[in-house]
Motif scaffolding. Structure first.
Motif, PDB file in Angstrom:
ATOM      1  N   CYS A  79     -22.462   5.807  41.024  1.00  0.00           N
ATOM      2  CA  CYS A  79     -22.637   6.299  42.402  1.00  0.00           C
ATOM      3  C   CYS A  79     -21.478   7.184  42.828  1.00  0.00           C
ATOM      4  CB  CYS A  79     -22.798   5.129  43.365  1.00  0.00           C
ATOM      5  SG  CYS A  79     -24.337   4.246  43.119  1.00  0.00           S
ATOM      6  N   VAL A 289     -32.530  10.553  45.328  1.00  0.00           N
ATOM      7  CA  VAL A 289     -31.225   9.912  45.538  1.00  0.00           C
ATOM      8  C   VAL A 289     -30.081  10.917  45.581  1.00  0.00           C
ATOM      9  CG1 VAL A 289     -32.014   7.793  44.434  1.00  0.00           C
ATOM     10  CG2 VAL A 289     -30.919   9.548  43.036  1.00  0.00           C
ATOM     11  N   CYS A 290     -28.908  10.420  45.984  1.00  0.00           N
ATOM     12  CA  CYS A 290     -27.687  11.197  45.834  1.00  0.00           C
ATOM     13  C   CYS A 290     -27.498  11.404  44.322  1.00  0.00           C
ATOM     14  CB  CYS A 290     -26.476  10.431  46.363  1.00  0.00           C
ATOM     15  SG  CYS A 290     -26.685   9.683  47.992  1.00  0.00           S
ATOM     16  N   VAL A 295     -27.507   3.074  41.630  1.00  0.00           N
ATOM     17  CA  VAL A 295     -28.310   2.092  42.366  1.00  0.00           C
ATOM     18  C   VAL A 295     -29.733   2.609  42.611  1.00  0.00           C
ATOM     19  CG1 VAL A 295     -28.502   0.864  44.567  1.00  0.00           C
ATOM     20  CG2 VAL A 295     -26.276   1.074  43.464  1.00  0.00           C
ATOM     21  N   CYS A 297     -31.196   3.954  45.657  1.00  0.00           N
ATOM     22  CA  CYS A 297     -31.831   3.364  46.848  1.00  0.00           C
ATOM     23  C   CYS A 297     -32.790   4.325  47.539  1.00  0.00           C
ATOM     24  CB  CYS A 297     -30.776   2.873  47.839  1.00  0.00           C
ATOM     25  SG  CYS A 297     -30.137   4.145  48.953  1.00  0.00           S
ATOM     26  N   CYS A 486     -20.422   4.418  46.296  1.00  0.00           N
ATOM     27  CA  CYS A 486     -21.348   3.936  47.313  1.00  0.00           C
ATOM     28  C   CYS A 486     -21.108   2.450  47.593  1.00  0.00           C
ATOM     29  CB  CYS A 486     -22.779   4.160  46.833  1.00  0.00           C
ATOM     30  SG  CYS A 486     -23.999   3.635  48.026  1.00  0.00           S
TER      31      CYS A 486
HETATM   32  S1  SF4 Z   1     -27.409   3.884  46.349  1.00  0.00           S
HETATM   33 FE1  SF4 Z   1     -25.829   4.985  47.469  1.00  0.00          FE
HETATM   34  S2  SF4 Z   1     -25.352   6.764  46.181  1.00  0.00           S
HETATM   35 FE2  SF4 Z   1     -27.342   5.954  45.506  1.00  0.00          FE
HETATM   36  S3  SF4 Z   1     -28.936   7.053  46.657  1.00  0.00           S
HETATM   37 FE3  SF4 Z   1     -28.457   5.208  47.807  1.00  0.00          FE
HETATM   38  S4  SF4 Z   1     -26.858   5.863  49.278  1.00  0.00           S
HETATM   39 FE4  SF4 Z   1     -26.938   7.419  47.649  1.00  0.00          FE
END
Ligand code: SF4
Length: 634
Positions: A79, A289-290, A295, A297, A486
């Motif tokens: 992350c 996602v980022c 992760v 999310c 993250c």
């Molecule tokens: S887990 Fe964190 S880094 Fe990954 S998409 Fe979600 S907010 Fe972004």
């Protein structure tokens, strides 16, 4: 391509008024003590503003907007897409830091810059371009007034680039406007408003001209593998991966933390329509996602109108769903899109609209808004962003409205920042967290509701261990937010090492409730601190990592004291202290006074909530400015 070992230690300092820029490097001591990200950003603002901070209007050109690239960014650590924004908030008048996983971070860091500090006010709406060679200023022209989606498409035309930009809300002074990067946001406290006051439409970074390599590649590879294994097998992470943050909706209905009817009731079966599970099925969701993320999310899906949308986060779903007596996920998806285009914080706006609905019901303030009415919301959002009609008022946020019309008791905010979608009566630790969080009603300060209602490690309706866990977790999160990995990874680091994994859960629960300090001593986040050491080449053990988080947290507290915060601000709206009866079968109010007292003791604050000289000395906090700052606040 140039190779950077962990961090370039080079920061850009931009003065928009003078259209000038320079490069500076922090001291080795500051890098060691504050790590990077949020911590270092606060320290830099502290050093530059000093005793001027307290009286400074957040919209004054002298306010500093710091964008701090994460230590983990671009290294391949878990992350590692994230960066911080730090400034003095126009919504709250105190410090605010937020984290974002948009593409600006990767572009900025791989252009060779570990951060950008912006001050001054441009004479005309401006776009700043940065690359390896430095900074270029350009008139924003017709980009000004443009919504964030089209403006971003115009500004970013190749994968080496990432932008930070505001929409009409930031330009027009909505006090809770956001800064966008890709499909991610620096969301809280009105950072977009500060950018708008500076006449700054966007910063565009062009990167990928430098490669970021860890200082110790062998240790990094070993720890990175270990961290990924722990994160991947963590149950919390797996729920996020499957259903996004909305996996928290159904537990919220059961545990009674769901915001319903402006936080009057704390459960409603109809909220289950808005759960991650229901939306995964309804929208056939996939990840969005980022980048990069371990992760996973974030999700997107196809709505019945055929539009592919990013699924709103749990906070947005909570505050625009049950909180407004709306149980239609489709319409929240379209409102979420609208707020993102206009540049509005969905949390603050949802809580403000919820307050306005209740204020209208109580006859305190006339409004077209009403619980359960959805047909006029889209129009209201545009009115807020353009500050027209009722929208001009709503753009001020719930605390200012309540001070103007009455109704402070049911304004779901702390220190002016609207609370996230967790009713604190469902977890007294969460109540304490909101009351003492440095940036106001922030759930991410320590996130104890996870320990109380999701993992059920500590009891919801008890003061036992709460002060200890809030004090501990906020230090850990502060340090984590200085690496800018993250926060959602943290339970992987904490709960998957053998000591936590193989301790029988009843024993773990008992220890965490009755002997929290002992439990904290045996928990193990060495993989996280080890990654920081491997990336930067500066050894930091897990205790020093935690201490760095405490240093950052206490520095931020001192800065807030200088801005006028007192112990009287460390509380909750009366609704959560006096209204025990809700739709949830358990009657509960938060015993905030005893919780805050215990927290001050754990933290090393005196009875007025001021860090003691002993604590300041122990943390090695700056001795020249802080004593006068703290003294002035008393
Ligand atoms: S887990 Fe964190 S880094 Fe990954 S998409 Fe979600 S907010 Fe972004």
């Amino acid at each position: 391509m140039k190779t950077i070992r962990g961090e370039s230690k080079k920061y850009l300092e931009i003065d928009l008024g003078k259209r000038s820029w320079s490069v500076f490097s922090p001291t080795e001591a500051d890098l060691r003590d504050y790590i990077g990200g949020k911590g270092l950003g606060l320290k830099m603002i502290h050093d530059r503003l000093g005793n001027r901070l307290g009286a400074l209007d957040p919209l004054d050109p002298d306010n500093i907007l710091a964008f701090m690239m994460g230590t983990f960014l671009a290294t391949g650590a878990p992350c590692s897409a994230r960066f911080a924004g730090v400034t003095k908030s126009p919504l709250t008048g105190i410090m605010v830091a937020a984290s974002c996983g948009g593409p600006f971070g990767m572009a900025c860091k791989t252009a060779g810059w570990d951060g950008v500090l912006v001050s001054g006010q441009a004479a005309e709406p401006t776009v700043v371009h940065i690359d390896e060679a430095g900074v270029r200023f350009e008139a924003a022209g017709e980009l000004w007034s443009m919504e964030t989606g089209p403006a971003q498409s115009r500004l970013v035309d190749n994968p080496r680039q990432g932008a930070l930009l505001i929409g009409p809300a930031g330009e027009n002074g909505v006090l809770y406007s956001v800064i966008r990067s890709g499909h991610r946001y620096l969301g809280r406290g009105g950072m977009g408003t500060v950018m708008g006051a500076k006449n700054l439409k966007a910063i565009v970074a062009t990167g990928l001209s430098c490669r970021i390599e860890p200082a110790d590649p062998v240790a990094f590879a070993r720890l990175n593998k270990k961290a990924r294994t722990m994160i991947n097998r963590n149950a919390f992470v797996r729920s996020y991966r499957a259903y996004g943050t909305n996996f928290g909706v159904n537990p919220g209905v059961d545990a009674g933390y769901a915001p319903v009817r402006n936080f009057r009731d704390r459960t409603d079966e109809r909220c289950r329509n808005l759960s991650g599970e229901a939306m995964a099925e309804r929208y056939h969701t996939t990840h969005a996602v980022c980048a990069p993320c371990t992760v996973l999310c974030g999700h997107k899906g196809t709505y019945p109108d055929g539009v592919k949308r990013h699924i709103p986060e749990y906070e947005t779903i909570g505050l625009w769903g049950g909180n407004l007596m709306n149980f239609d996920p489709d319409i929240i998806g379209s409102w979420n899109d609208r707020m993102n285009e206009l540049g509005i914080d969905t949390i603050s706006c949802g809580a403000t609209v919820g307050w306005a609905m209740e204020a209208a019901e109580k006859g305190l303030r006339p409004s077209q808004l009403a619980f359960g009415r959805t047909d006029n919301i889209a129009g209201i959002l545009d009115d807020i962003a353009w500050r027209r009609g009722e929208g001009a008022d709503l753009a001020l946020g719930s605390r200012r409205l309540a001070l103007k019309y009455g109704g402070l008791d049911f304004a779901a905010q702390v220190k002016g920042l609207e609370m996230a979608a967790y009713d604190p009566r469902a977890g007294w630790g969460q109540g304490l967290n909101y009351a003492v969080a440095n940036r106001g009603g922030c759930h991410l300060n320590a996130y104890p509701i996870a320990l109380e209602a999701l993992f059920k490690f500590i009891p919801q309706y008890s003061t036992l261990s709460k002060a200890s866990w809030v004090a501990f977790m906020e230090d850990l999160f502060s340090a984590t937010n200085s690496t800018q990995t993250c926060q959602f990874t943290i339970f992987g680091y904490l709960l998957e090492p053998p000591i936590a994994r193989f301790t029988p859960k009843p024993l773990l629960k008992l220890a965490m409730t009755l002997l929290p300090e002992v439990a904290q001593l045996v928990l193990d986040w060495s993989a996280l601190s080890g990654l920081v050491s491997a990336i930067t080449g500066r050894p930091i053990g897990m205790r020093a990592f935690l201490k760095s988080g405490r240093r950052t947290h206490v520095l931020e507290r001192c800065m807030n004291l200088a801005c006028g915060i007192t112990a009287a601000d460390d509380t909750l709206p009366r609704r959560f202290l006096e209204e025990a009866i809700t739709k949830h079968p358990v009657k509960s109010v938060v015993p905030i006074e005893s919780l805050v007292k215990a927290y001050y003791r754990k933290k090393g604050y005196d009875a007025d909530g001021v860090p003691t000289p002993r604590l300041l000395r122990r943390l090695g906090l700056p001795s020249l400015v802080l004593p006068s700052v703290v003294g002035a606040a008393r």
